[in-house]
Structures are given as C-alpha cells and as structure tokens.
Motif scaffolding. Structure first.
Motif, PDB file in Angstrom:
ATOM      1  N   TYR A  30      22.089  20.170  28.703  1.00 48.57           N
ATOM      2  CA  TYR A  30      22.439  20.525  27.327  1.00 48.57           C
ATOM      3  C   TYR A  30      23.630  21.476  27.308  1.00 48.57           C
ATOM      4  CZ  TYR A  30      17.970  18.504  25.892  1.00 48.57           C
ATOM      5  OH  TYR A  30      16.939  17.657  25.656  1.00 48.57           O
ATOM      6  N   ARG A  31      23.683  22.372  28.246  1.00 45.07           N
ATOM      7  CA  ARG A  31      24.773  23.338  28.299  1.00 45.07           C
ATOM      8  C   ARG A  31      26.112  22.650  28.546  1.00 45.07           C
ATOM      9  NH1 ARG A  31      25.024  28.806  31.963  1.00 45.07           N
ATOM     10  NH2 ARG A  31      27.005  29.517  31.156  1.00 45.07           N
ATOM     11  N   ARG A  32      26.126  21.704  29.462  1.00 46.20           N
ATOM     12  CA  ARG A  32      27.365  20.985  29.771  1.00 46.20           C
ATOM     13  C   ARG A  32      27.835  20.157  28.562  1.00 46.20           C
ATOM     14  NH1 ARG A  32      28.246  16.771  34.792  1.00 46.20           N
ATOM     15  NH2 ARG A  32      30.460  16.423  34.424  1.00 46.20           N
ATOM     16  N   PHE A  37      31.688  19.103  24.145  1.00 49.48           N
ATOM     17  CA  PHE A  37      31.967  18.731  22.766  1.00 49.48           C
ATOM     18  C   PHE A  37      32.182  19.927  21.843  1.00 49.48           C
ATOM     19  CE2 PHE A  37      29.602  14.923  24.233  1.00 49.48           C
ATOM     20  CZ  PHE A  37      30.592  13.982  23.985  1.00 49.48           C
ATOM     21  N   LYS A  38      32.118  21.126  22.396  1.00 49.83           N
ATOM     22  CA  LYS A  38      32.280  22.364  21.625  1.00 49.83           C
ATOM     23  C   LYS A  38      31.260  22.452  20.480  1.00 49.83           C
ATOM     24  CE  LYS A  38      37.066  23.069  22.917  1.00 49.83           C
ATOM     25  NZ  LYS A  38      36.927  22.291  24.100  1.00 49.83           N
ATOM     26  N   ILE A  39      30.005  22.186  20.826  1.00 46.01           N
ATOM     27  CA  ILE A  39      28.894  22.286  19.885  1.00 46.01           C
ATOM     28  C   ILE A  39      28.388  23.715  19.941  1.00 46.01           C
ATOM     29  CG2 ILE A  39      26.582  21.428  19.356  1.00 46.01           C
ATOM     30  CD1 ILE A  39      27.451  18.792  20.738  1.00 46.01           C
ATOM     31  N   GLN A  40      28.041  24.276  18.790  1.00 47.80           N
ATOM     32  CA  GLN A  40      27.766  25.706  18.722  1.00 47.80           C
ATOM     33  C   GLN A  40      26.499  26.141  19.451  1.00 47.80           C
ATOM     34  OE1 GLN A  40      28.059  26.761  14.601  1.00 47.80           O
ATOM     35  NE2 GLN A  40      30.276  26.584  14.603  1.00 47.80           N
ATOM     36  N   ARG A  44      20.893  22.170  18.772  1.00 47.94           N
ATOM     37  CA  ARG A  44      21.389  21.031  17.987  1.00 47.94           C
ATOM     38  C   ARG A  44      21.291  19.750  18.806  1.00 47.94           C
ATOM     39  NH1 ARG A  44      20.857  19.985  13.603  1.00 47.94           N
ATOM     40  NH2 ARG A  44      21.208  22.166  13.239  1.00 47.94           N
ATOM     41  N   VAL A  45      21.699  19.793  20.068  1.00 52.02           N
ATOM     42  CA  VAL A  45      21.630  18.609  20.945  1.00 52.02           C
ATOM     43  C   VAL A  45      20.173  18.240  21.208  1.00 52.02           C
ATOM     44  CG1 VAL A  45      22.295  17.655  23.191  1.00 52.02           C
ATOM     45  CG2 VAL A  45      23.834  19.210  22.000  1.00 52.02           C
ATOM     46  N   LYS A  46      19.318  19.233  21.373  1.00 54.31           N
ATOM     47  CA  LYS A  46      17.887  18.962  21.587  1.00 54.31           C
ATOM     48  C   LYS A  46      17.285  18.234  20.391  1.00 54.31           C
ATOM     49  CE  LYS A  46      17.162  22.903  24.613  1.00 54.31           C
ATOM     50  NZ  LYS A  46      16.500  24.204  24.782  1.00 54.31           N
ATOM     51  N   LYS A  47      17.691  18.618  19.169  1.00 52.56           N
ATOM     52  CA  LYS A  47      17.199  17.941  17.967  1.00 52.56           C
ATOM     53  C   LYS A  47      17.691  16.504  17.920  1.00 52.56           C
ATOM     54  CE  LYS A  47      16.751  22.114  15.220  1.00 52.56           C
ATOM     55  NZ  LYS A  47      17.229  22.883  14.077  1.00 52.56           N
ATOM     56  N   TRP A  48      18.946  16.267  18.318  1.00 57.54           N
ATOM     57  CA  TRP A  48      19.466  14.907  18.361  1.00 57.54           C
ATOM     58  C   TRP A  48      18.681  14.068  19.367  1.00 57.54           C
ATOM     59  CZ3 TRP A  48      25.291  16.495  19.015  1.00 57.54           C
ATOM     60  CH2 TRP A  48      25.756  17.036  17.817  1.00 57.54           C
ATOM     61  N   MET A  49      18.349  14.648  20.504  1.00 59.34           N
ATOM     62  CA  MET A  49      17.588  13.921  21.524  1.00 59.34           C
ATOM     63  C   MET A  49      16.204  13.558  21.001  1.00 59.34           C
ATOM     64  SD  MET A  49      19.440  13.339  24.109  1.00 59.34           S
ATOM     65  CE  MET A  49      18.079  12.650  25.027  1.00 59.34           C
TER      66      MET A  49
END
Length: 86
Positions: A30-32, A37-40, A44-49
């Motif tokens: 998730y960190r990479r 993508f310069k996500i804050q 947010r990525v975990k929710k998308w997953m």
C-alpha cells in the motif's frame, strides 16, 4: 470533519483499477502504491481493495447520481445467466 470550503482529492477510475491491479498481481505494498500515484493516505487504497473484492470493478466507479444504472450492471454481473453467455 470537513472544513468549510475544503477541496477533496478525487481519483479517476483508471488509477483505482491500476492501484488494485498492482496490489493483487504485482504484490505492491500500500505504501508503494500511495507513493507512486501520490495518494494522500494508505487507507484510501485499502478501501478500494475491499470494494473491488466485494463487487469487482463496478464498485470502484463513482456512484453519485447514477445508482440505478450501476445497480442493474452489478445485478447482471452477479447473475449466473450473464456469466454463461460470455
């Protein structure tokens, strides 16, 4: 809580799909992904997953104002008849 006149960052469907693909297929952390993508934040990525695991790519689409059309597509995607036709 949102601050008055605060601007929220939005992400395109392509970025959401690519981020979930990189995590699943390429095994990116998730960190990479957030740095690439310069996500804050990573949540947010975990929710998308989580959303993509539950309902697939239709869930990643922005649903504001179009719930009826998307729910029909999701129902069609889930039905076994549709899978047999493809």
């Amino acid at each position: 809580m949102a601050i008055k006149e605060q601007k929220f960052k939005t992400y395109s469907n392509e970025i959401k799909k690519e981020a979930t693909r990189l995590h699943v297929e390429e095994r990116w952390t998730y960190r990479r992904i957030t740095e690439h993508f310069k996500i804050q934040d990573q949540s947010r990525v975990k929710k998308w997953m989580k959303s993509s695991r539950e309902l697939g790519v239709f869930r990643l689409m922005d649903q504001r104002g179009r719930r009826k059309n998307i729910s029909i597509k999701i129902d069609m995607f889930k039905s076994s008849d549709w899978k047999m036709k493809c």
